[in-house]
Enzyme design. Structure first.
Site, PDB file in Angstrom:
ATOM      1  N   LYS A 170      22.880 -33.479 -83.255  1.00  0.00           N
ATOM      2  CA  LYS A 170      22.254 -32.469 -82.371  1.00  0.00           C
ATOM      3  C   LYS A 170      22.297 -31.170 -83.226  1.00  0.00           C
ATOM      4  CE  LYS A 170      21.394 -29.464 -79.255  1.00  0.00           C
ATOM      5  NZ  LYS A 170      20.169 -29.481 -79.044  1.00  0.00           N
ATOM      6  N   LYS A 239      24.767 -19.174 -82.468  1.00  0.00           N
ATOM      7  CA  LYS A 239      26.085 -20.034 -82.690  1.00  0.00           C
ATOM      8  C   LYS A 239      25.858 -21.215 -83.127  1.00  0.00           C
ATOM      9  CE  LYS A 239      26.387 -22.830 -79.226  1.00  0.00           C
ATOM     10  NZ  LYS A 239      26.315 -23.865 -78.391  1.00  0.00           N
TER      11      LYS A 239
END
Ligand code: NAD
Length: 300
Positions: A170, A239
């Site tokens: 991911k 992030k």
């Protein structure tokens, strides 16, 4: 089967809704009581803490913003592990780090709770349509046990290895997506400043080597309309790029393009744009160039 769901946000809300539609009994928790009330209206039970969710569930799904929040929700004093019985499975679907997933799995193991990391791709649209790509790490038998639930949320479901492997894949995806959206912004502003109609550019780029998922999802739905409501927030990509840069350090690698993209999104955050969709990165270049990349009125 009783399922717990923690984190009823942009992604969590449609995912939890799809589980209710698939016939599962749901117990939900979020710090945002409005989000919880919306799920209650659809038939979900609500809990006062992650611990209470875990006490009443066989499988618990989480979709939360950051690794810090995930750790607090799972490992904290009123957290999932404080309430989970042996045999419970935690399916952690947020984007965090492989290290965070392994830390959760280690803590869970001591009380007979199993963990899958199962981050998703496909955005809010994919969550709503139950067409997410779900990338799973963990024991194969636990994956197979949870597969019917994941199939109610996504279309392409991959088991890629041990706990943490899903997050690694991911984060690689986020590296590419973050760089691509920043590149789309830069390119479209230059073209517009040079006097090219944005719709014409979009049409031609869509049929050329410069085409990308970033262009296809971000020009028509966001940039062309001047609508930067997320979607996928700049705070979240900043992030994710920070996490993938750390992953690179752990693997003795450097990410020059990823580093540039991270700095661009962090600049946007410092300018107060963190809550915008990722495509809002274009507004920085628009201000510098003194142009806006928008569709002509009839195409908006
Ligand atoms: P979001 O901010 O919309 O939702 C997060 C939810 O968690 C919110 O409802 C928030 O109130 C809740 N929350 C925060 N702290 C909490 C706590 N301590 N206890 C309980 N609930 C808490 O985020 P999102 O866009 O839904 O993303 C969720 C995760 O999925 C993130 O890790 C993100 O990186 C990832 N993701 C997002 C997208 C996307 O397109 N939005 C796509 C793929 C993956």
């Amino acid at each position: 089967m009783k399922i717990g769901f923690i984190g009823i946000g942009t992604m969590g809300k449609p995912m939890a809704t799809n589980l209710i539609k698939a016939g599962y009994q749901l117990i939900v928790y979020d710090v945002n009581s409005k989000a919880v009330a919306e799920l209650q209206a659809l038939g979900a039970k609500s809990a006062v803490s992650p611990m209470e969710v875990a006490q009443d569930s066989e499988i618990i799904l989480t979709s939360l913003p950051t690794p810090q929040i995930v750790e607090q929700v799972v490992l904290g004093p009123e957290g999932v592990l404080a309430g989970a019985k042996a045999g419970t499975v935690l399916v952690e679907m947020s984007t965090v780090t492989p290290e965070t997933s392994r830390k959760l799995a280690k803590a869970a193991e001591t009380q007979g709770v199993q963990v899958l990391d199962a981050p998703v791709s496909g955005g809010e649209a994919g969550a709503k349509a139950a067409t997410l790509t779900i990338i799973v790490g963990g024991e194969r038998e636990v994956f197979e046990k949870c597969l019917p639930i994941l199939q109610a949320l996504g279309k392409k479901i991959y088991h890629v290895g041990k706990v943490g492997a899903g997050q690694a894949v991911k984060l690689i995806n986020q590296l590419l997506f973050g760089i691509n959206v920043a590149a789309v912004g830069e390119a479209l502003v230059l073209g517009t400043k040079a006097g090219i109609n944005p719709d014409t550019m979009f049409e031609i780029l869509s049929e050329s080597a410069g085409n990308s998922y970033a262009l296809q999802t971000r020009y028509p739905n966001f940039i062309a309309k001047g609508n930067f409501k997320p979607g996928f927030a700049i705070d979240l990509i900043a992030k994710d790029l920070g996490l993938v840069i750390n992953m690179a350090k752990e693997n003795q690698m450097v990410l020059p393009l990823g580093g540039l993209a991270e700095q661009a999104y962090r600049t946007a955050q410092l300018l107060g744009c963190g809550g915008m969709d990722i495509s809002g990165i274009i507004t920085l270049q628009e201000k510098l160039a003194g142009v806006e990349v928008r569709a002509t009125e009839d195409k908006k």
